[in-house]
Design a protein around this motif. Sequence first.
Motif, PDB file in Angstrom:
ATOM      1  N   ASP A 110     -74.147 -67.044  33.999  1.00 40.62           N
ATOM      2  CA  ASP A 110     -75.156 -66.597  33.025  1.00 40.62           C
ATOM      3  C   ASP A 110     -76.507 -66.391  33.694  1.00 40.62           C
ATOM      4  O   ASP A 110     -77.213 -65.412  33.408  1.00 40.62           O
ATOM      5  N   ALA A 111     -76.883 -67.300  34.597  1.00 37.01           N
ATOM      6  CA  ALA A 111     -78.179 -67.181  35.275  1.00 37.01           C
ATOM      7  C   ALA A 111     -78.240 -65.918  36.120  1.00 37.01           C
ATOM      8  O   ALA A 111     -79.266 -65.218  36.149  1.00 37.01           O
ATOM      9  N   LEU A 112     -77.158 -65.586  36.792  1.00 38.91           N
ATOM     10  CA  LEU A 112     -77.124 -64.366  37.591  1.00 38.91           C
ATOM     11  C   LEU A 112     -77.169 -63.125  36.712  1.00 38.91           C
ATOM     12  O   LEU A 112     -77.845 -62.139  37.027  1.00 38.91           O
ATOM     13  N   ARG A 113     -76.467 -63.172  35.605  1.00 40.46           N
ATOM     14  CA  ARG A 113     -76.388 -62.012  34.713  1.00 40.46           C
ATOM     15  C   ARG A 113     -77.742 -61.678  34.095  1.00 40.46           C
ATOM     16  O   ARG A 113     -78.016 -60.522  33.762  1.00 40.46           O
ATOM     17  N   GLU A 114     -78.599 -62.669  33.969  1.00 36.40           N
ATOM     18  CA  GLU A 114     -79.902 -62.461  33.327  1.00 36.40           C
ATOM     19  C   GLU A 114     -80.949 -61.863  34.260  1.00 36.40           C
ATOM     20  O   GLU A 114     -82.031 -61.470  33.817  1.00 36.40           O
ATOM     21  N   VAL A 115     -80.649 -61.762  35.538  1.00 34.28           N
ATOM     22  CA  VAL A 115     -81.636 -61.254  36.503  1.00 34.28           C
ATOM     23  C   VAL A 115     -81.775 -59.740  36.362  1.00 34.28           C
ATOM     24  O   VAL A 115     -80.787 -59.011  36.259  1.00 34.28           O
ATOM     25  N   ASP A 116     -83.002 -59.269  36.346  1.00 37.79           N
ATOM     26  CA  ASP A 116     -83.284 -57.836  36.363  1.00 37.79           C
ATOM     27  C   ASP A 116     -83.155 -57.353  37.808  1.00 37.79           C
ATOM     28  O   ASP A 116     -83.950 -57.713  38.673  1.00 37.79           O
ATOM     29  N   CYS A 117     -82.152 -56.542  38.059  1.00 38.70           N
ATOM     30  CA  CYS A 117     -81.877 -56.087  39.427  1.00 38.70           C
ATOM     31  C   CYS A 117     -82.781 -54.952  39.892  1.00 38.70           C
ATOM     32  O   CYS A 117     -82.802 -54.624  41.091  1.00 38.70           O
ATOM     33  N   SER A 118     -83.490 -54.343  38.967  1.00 38.51           N
ATOM     34  CA  SER A 118     -84.288 -53.174  39.342  1.00 38.51           C
ATOM     35  C   SER A 118     -85.344 -53.575  40.372  1.00 38.51           C
ATOM     36  O   SER A 118     -86.092 -54.525  40.187  1.00 38.51           O
ATOM     37  N   GLY A 119     -85.372 -52.852  41.466  1.00 46.48           N
ATOM     38  CA  GLY A 119     -86.341 -53.102  42.512  1.00 46.48           C
ATOM     39  C   GLY A 119     -85.961 -54.182  43.505  1.00 46.48           C
ATOM     40  O   GLY A 119     -86.661 -54.352  44.507  1.00 46.48           O
ATOM     41  N   LEU A 120     -84.893 -54.925  43.259  1.00 44.51           N
ATOM     42  CA  LEU A 120     -84.485 -55.948  44.219  1.00 44.51           C
ATOM     43  C   LEU A 120     -83.839 -55.293  45.443  1.00 44.51           C
ATOM     44  O   LEU A 120     -83.081 -54.326  45.309  1.00 44.51           O
ATOM     45  N   PRO A 121     -84.098 -55.811  46.636  1.00 43.35           N
ATOM     46  CA  PRO A 121     -83.508 -55.228  47.847  1.00 43.35           C
ATOM     47  C   PRO A 121     -82.072 -55.702  48.048  1.00 43.35           C
ATOM     48  O   PRO A 121     -81.787 -56.558  48.891  1.00 43.35           O
ATOM     49  N   LEU A 122     -81.155 -55.128  47.284  1.00 39.11           N
ATOM     50  CA  LEU A 122     -79.755 -55.550  47.282  1.00 39.11           C
ATOM     51  C   LEU A 122     -78.899 -54.634  48.143  1.00 39.11           C
ATOM     52  O   LEU A 122     -79.251 -53.478  48.399  1.00 39.11           O
TER      53      LEU A 122
END
Length: 276
Positions: A110-122
Amino acid sequence: MRELLDVAAAVLPGEDLRGATFAQGGSHDVVLLPGVAVVRIARKPSAVEALPRRVELLQRLQDFPFAVPRPLTDVMQVGDYTAVALSWLPGRPLPRGAAVEPAELSGLLDALREVDCSGLPLSEPHAYAGGTRWAEVLQLDVIPRLPADWRDEARRRVDAALALPDVRPSLVHGDLAGENMHWADGRLIGVLDWDLAQPSDPAVDAACLAWYGWDTLVAAVDETTMHRARTWYGTFGLEQIAFAVLNGESEEAIAKRCETITAWLGRSAKILSSSG
């Protein structure tokens, strides 16, 4: 090891290194200073190139209910070596099949799913095994290396993964198992090694969490996620061969890996068939 200690001394000047131990990952050498820090030293050109991005990601993933390694230094060039110091995480990893509370696993997902991925260097999805060419690499470069009597089963697994309905991508760690998860008193308190972090299907992480037992995972996720997790799990061993091929390992090393994964195909076939 003397050279690695010299790098650690340059990255952490004045630090007492007498208790240092060493470990090696797929692309890094690691100097461990228990209770103090971890010095990661990139060993491959691809790891050298990726290290600044990975450090930036760690700097931005500090708002979880568990600890994430915190960069203690900038990425540094020490002679021919590229290195960074990261904070030491307390706790300890648990062995395969160790009993944990399903709520700890569902809380992590759940904690991972809540992260906004936009702009993260993935990384891109499946970067470990070919990225956008993932299916092509498995079908053309991996499956033909397997024994003939296991190729149809391997193709079936890749086809099943490709047939999964699309889901909204979320932050996926990519290797939630073993040494990468630290526990204390039954609680998950730290998650390490975010090198494979990517925007992808959260069921990929659920599949990794089968490390703690399929019955525990069944109690931690819903039925749809469980089905997707089993499907992704069926491809994991094939991706290990893809990684070896793409990273230029010797034919002898790849052949040995294929032997290991062929045995895994047999074991995992029983697991997957037991799911119905």
